[in-house]
Write a protein that holds these residues in place. Structure first.
Motif, PDB file in Angstrom:
ATOM      1  N   GLY A  79       0.815  -1.210   0.000  1.00  0.00           N
ATOM      2  CA  GLY A  79       0.000   0.000   0.000  1.00  0.00           C
ATOM      3  C   GLY A  79       0.849   1.260   0.000  1.00  0.00           C
ATOM      4  O   GLY A  79       0.531   2.236  -0.684  1.00  0.00           O
ATOM      5  N   GLY A  80       1.945   1.234   0.734  1.00  0.00           N
ATOM      6  CA  GLY A  80       2.864   2.377   0.727  1.00  0.00           C
ATOM      7  C   GLY A  80       3.493   2.592  -0.640  1.00  0.00           C
ATOM      8  O   GLY A  80       3.630   3.729  -1.100  1.00  0.00           O
ATOM      9  N   GLN A  81       3.869   1.496  -1.297  1.00  0.00           N
ATOM     10  CA  GLN A  81       4.427   1.601  -2.643  1.00  0.00           C
ATOM     11  C   GLN A  81       3.376   2.107  -3.626  1.00  0.00           C
ATOM     12  O   GLN A  81       3.671   2.922  -4.509  1.00  0.00           O
ATOM     13  N   LEU A  82       2.147   1.645  -3.459  1.00  0.00           N
ATOM     14  CA  LEU A  82       1.059   2.094  -4.319  1.00  0.00           C
ATOM     15  C   LEU A  82       0.839   3.599  -4.157  1.00  0.00           C
ATOM     16  O   LEU A  82       0.719   4.330  -5.143  1.00  0.00           O
ATOM     17  N   ASP A  83       0.820   4.069  -2.923  1.00  0.00           N
ATOM     18  CA  ASP A  83       0.651   5.508  -2.684  1.00  0.00           C
ATOM     19  C   ASP A  83       1.812   6.311  -3.278  1.00  0.00           C
ATOM     20  O   ASP A  83       1.595   7.370  -3.881  1.00  0.00           O
ATOM     21  N   ALA A  84       3.022   5.812  -3.114  1.00  0.00           N
ATOM     22  CA  ALA A  84       4.183   6.502  -3.684  1.00  0.00           C
ATOM     23  C   ALA A  84       4.087   6.548  -5.203  1.00  0.00           C
ATOM     24  O   ALA A  84       4.385   7.581  -5.826  1.00  0.00           O
ATOM     25  N   ASN A  85       3.658   5.447  -5.802  1.00  0.00           N
ATOM     26  CA  ASN A  85       3.525   5.411  -7.263  1.00  0.00           C
ATOM     27  C   ASN A  85       2.388   6.311  -7.745  1.00  0.00           C
ATOM     28  O   ASN A  85       2.501   6.931  -8.807  1.00  0.00           O
ATOM     29  N   ARG A  86       1.308   6.393  -6.980  1.00  0.00           N
ATOM     30  CA  ARG A  86       0.214   7.318  -7.336  1.00  0.00           C
ATOM     31  C   ARG A  86       0.715   8.751  -7.333  1.00  0.00           C
ATOM     32  O   ARG A  86       0.423   9.527  -8.244  1.00  0.00           O
ATOM     33  N   ASN A  87       1.475   9.118  -6.309  1.00  0.00           N
ATOM     34  CA  ASN A  87       2.025  10.473  -6.245  1.00  0.00           C
ATOM     35  C   ASN A  87       2.991  10.735  -7.393  1.00  0.00           C
ATOM     36  O   ASN A  87       2.971  11.810  -7.999  1.00  0.00           O
ATOM     37  N   ALA A  88       3.841   9.766  -7.690  1.00  0.00           N
ATOM     38  CA  ALA A  88       4.789   9.923  -8.803  1.00  0.00           C
ATOM     39  C   ALA A  88       4.049  10.057 -10.128  1.00  0.00           C
ATOM     40  O   ALA A  88       4.443  10.858 -10.990  1.00  0.00           O
ATOM     41  N   LEU A  89       2.984   9.301 -10.307  1.00  0.00           N
ATOM     42  CA  LEU A  89       2.204   9.362 -11.540  1.00  0.00           C
ATOM     43  C   LEU A  89       1.548  10.733 -11.694  1.00  0.00           C
ATOM     44  O   LEU A  89       1.556  11.312 -12.775  1.00  0.00           O
ATOM     45  N   ARG A  90       1.005  11.258 -10.619  1.00  0.00           N
ATOM     46  CA  ARG A  90       0.389  12.596 -10.676  1.00  0.00           C
ATOM     47  C   ARG A  90       1.422  13.664 -11.007  1.00  0.00           C
ATOM     48  O   ARG A  90       1.168  14.562 -11.807  1.00  0.00           O
ATOM     49  N   LYS A  91       2.585  13.569 -10.400  1.00  0.00           N
ATOM     50  CA  LYS A  91       3.649  14.540 -10.697  1.00  0.00           C
ATOM     51  C   LYS A  91       4.105  14.411 -12.146  1.00  0.00           C
ATOM     52  O   LYS A  91       4.356  15.411 -12.818  1.00  0.00           O
TER      53      LYS A  91
END
Length: 114
Positions: A79-91
């Motif tokens: 879940g932490g990796q998913l959240d980090a990837n979501r943030n990276a995708l938005r950026k």
């Protein structure tokens, strides 16, 4: 270079490409720049569809957060990796828009006639 912390202004905030019919008002030494028209259209297309990219991982995050089917340290790590990837995708989505915007903003609407 502009700030990638948020989305750039919408396409309508920039001058539209000069259409052939409007080119009659240009000085005789200038013509519409086709590169500007292509960049403007690319920016409008990207701006209109970039939210799909920004939200691509949202359904997965909702599914993970709304179920007790997967618990424990592995689930939290994933879940932490998913959240980090979501943030990276938005950026990255905002960076795509800023890159096109910056290029469009630096491109002249007209060029010299050959």
């Amino acid at each position: 270079m502009s700030s990638p912390s948020s989305a750039p202004p919408p396409p309508g905030s920039l001058p539209p490409p000069i259409e052939a019919a409007a080119a009659v008002g240009l000085p005789p030494t200038e013509r519409p720049n086709p590169e500007y028209g292509q960049l403007y259209q690319a920016y409008a297309d990207a701006y209109g569809s970039i939210d799909r990219l920004r939200r691509a991982l949202d359904a997965s995050a909702r599914t993970l957060g709304s179920t007790d089917a997967w618990l424990g340290p592995e689930a939290r790590q994933w879940g932490g990796q998913l959240d980090a990837n979501r943030n990276a995708l938005r950026k990255a989505a905002d960076r795509i828009l800023w890159d096109i915007y910056d290029r469009l903003n630096a491109t002249q609407r007209t060029i010299a006639k050959l």
